[in-house]
Design a protein around this motif. Sequence first.
Motif, PDB file in Angstrom:
ATOM      1  N   LEU A   1     119.954   5.393  -2.619  1.00 24.91           N
ATOM      2  CA  LEU A   1     120.379   6.773  -3.257  1.00 24.91           C
ATOM      3  C   LEU A   1     121.392   6.520  -4.300  1.00 24.91           C
ATOM      4  N   LYS A   2     122.396   5.496  -4.321  1.00 27.82           N
ATOM      5  CA  LYS A   2     123.400   5.291  -5.191  1.00 27.82           C
ATOM      6  C   LYS A   2     122.938   4.718  -6.661  1.00 27.82           C
ATOM      7  N   GLU A   3     121.917   4.023  -6.640  1.00 26.48           N
ATOM      8  CA  GLU A   3     121.007   3.494  -7.539  1.00 26.48           C
ATOM      9  C   GLU A   3     120.669   4.471  -8.435  1.00 26.48           C
ATOM     10  N   LYS A   4     120.209   5.436  -8.037  1.00 26.33           N
ATOM     11  CA  LYS A   4     119.591   6.716  -8.323  1.00 26.33           C
ATOM     12  C   LYS A   4     120.356   7.876  -8.739  1.00 26.33           C
ATOM     13  N   ALA A   5     121.644   7.757  -8.211  1.00 17.16           N
ATOM     14  CA  ALA A   5     122.642   8.685  -8.552  1.00 17.16           C
ATOM     15  C   ALA A   5     122.423  10.018  -7.692  1.00 17.16           C
ATOM     16  N   ILE A   6     122.027   9.896  -6.743  1.00 16.34           N
ATOM     17  CA  ILE A   6     121.380  10.894  -5.865  1.00 16.34           C
ATOM     18  C   ILE A   6     122.469  11.377  -4.893  1.00 16.34           C
ATOM     19  N   PRO A   7     123.176  12.285  -4.997  1.00 14.12           N
ATOM     20  CA  PRO A   7     124.079  12.678  -4.149  1.00 14.12           C
ATOM     21  C   PRO A   7     123.677  12.757  -2.541  1.00 14.12           C
TER      22      PRO A   7
ATOM     23  N   PRO B   1     114.241  13.580  -5.603  1.00 15.70           N
ATOM     24  CA  PRO B   1     115.143  14.203  -5.049  1.00 15.70           C
ATOM     25  C   PRO B   1     116.295  14.431  -6.153  1.00 15.70           C
ATOM     26  N   ASP B   2     117.154  15.625  -6.373  1.00 20.11           N
ATOM     27  CA  ASP B   2     118.295  15.536  -6.788  1.00 20.11           C
ATOM     28  C   ASP B   2     119.295  15.829  -5.837  1.00 20.11           C
ATOM     29  N   PHE B   3     118.834  15.784  -4.534  1.00 18.03           N
ATOM     30  CA  PHE B   3     120.004  15.797  -3.606  1.00 18.03           C
ATOM     31  C   PHE B   3     119.359  15.381  -2.272  1.00 18.03           C
ATOM     32  N   ALA B   4     120.238  14.616  -1.335  1.00 21.84           N
ATOM     33  CA  ALA B   4     119.532  13.856  -0.161  1.00 21.84           C
ATOM     34  C   ALA B   4     120.561  14.145   0.964  1.00 21.84           C
ATOM     35  N   PHE B   5     119.844  14.596   2.045  1.00 25.69           N
ATOM     36  CA  PHE B   5     120.747  14.320   3.172  1.00 25.69           C
ATOM     37  C   PHE B   5     119.976  13.277   4.146  1.00 25.69           C
ATOM     38  N   TYR B   6     121.144  12.593   4.777  1.00 27.34           N
ATOM     39  CA  TYR B   6     120.899  11.279   5.550  1.00 27.34           C
ATOM     40  C   TYR B   6     121.209  11.712   6.875  1.00 27.34           C
TER      41      TYR B   6
END
Length: 381
Positions: A262-268, A224-229
């Motif tokens: 998510l941060k490790e993969k730099a995914i906002p 993903p290039d963006f995630a919702f949590y």
Amino acid sequence: MVKIAYHACYAYSLPEGHRFPMLKYELIPEQLLHEGTIFQENLFEPNYCSDEVVLWTHDINYLHKLKQQTLSASEQRKIGFPQSPELIERELMITQGTIDCCIYAIENGIALNVAGGTHHAFADRGEGFCLLNDMAVAANWLLKKGLAKQILIIDLDVHQGNGTAKIFESDDRVFTFSMHGAHNYPFHKEVSNLDIPLLDGTDTDTYLTLLQYHLPGLLETVKPDFAFYLSGVDILETDKFGKLKVSIEGCKQRDAFVFESLKEKAIPVTVAIGGGYSPDIRTIVEAHCNTFRLAKDFFLMLLVISACFFSMDTNAQSSIRGMVLDSITKQPLAGINLFLSHTSIGTTTDQSGHFNIERIPQGKFELVISSLNYETRTISI
Ligand SMILES: [Zn+2]
């Protein structure tokens, strides 16, 4: 700086005795402000989401019914709230809050909405306290604006994200992942891209093991290039509806693991808080506040001092060596500025996050550590 969507209207007053804990929306920012985790400038008030944007996800007839207050008694019963103009305005504002969070998340890595995660809303109907599906609307907005190409929705509320699963069932650009109680509402489950149904009584260790098993693989395959949590706290052992046995510490570890991955993969990531129905509202507020407290660490740097040579000799000079790390991923940070306040003495961390400041004259100094994407830190040396 972590940006948080909030408006006083989030805490909508329901008829007396209603089982939905509306008060939490007021108490979460109050607690975070009170304890100094956030300041007023962290909060922003969203506007109302426009009809045009809502209709990229929802059915026009359904939106008209919501806006004109023409939902039938049975439709209102399924939603669980009596219809009112204020309630739909609140929902439009929360939805816009989730969209605005996406802009901040792209800028800063993370942003949070003190509401939202209304995952039981379908394109043409609402249910389970959900009128509009804020994450679905925001995901479609991101795709339409070309701000994301592949989205992952991580839904860890204890209830299945049935509305979200249905909305995106034939859209490959949005991958829906839901870990939920197998025997919880909704009793008819939709099919997410990945569903992990949990048995009643699932404990903290089992819960975290499953999450740690599935999430990293998803990040690898979905890319993903963006995630919702959706960080619902109805997984808690104290929850009235949850049926799981996850401790408040376990719930916090869940959030930390999601953020770290998510941060490790730099995914906002945009976070919306979802449900929580523990009988004591303080438990609900505390568990939600943990999510915000952890999110703040996105902007913190860790300073590790490996060597410090101070000389007592008046003419001798001291030096300090160390490393600067990201507080969540513990990865070394390159290009971080360090300087002694009120002097021209300073340096920048190298590719491995190391720094070495030499020729420090005798005396007491403040070591300032600063970078564009992190909060500035000052340490007395
Ligand atoms: Zn829930």
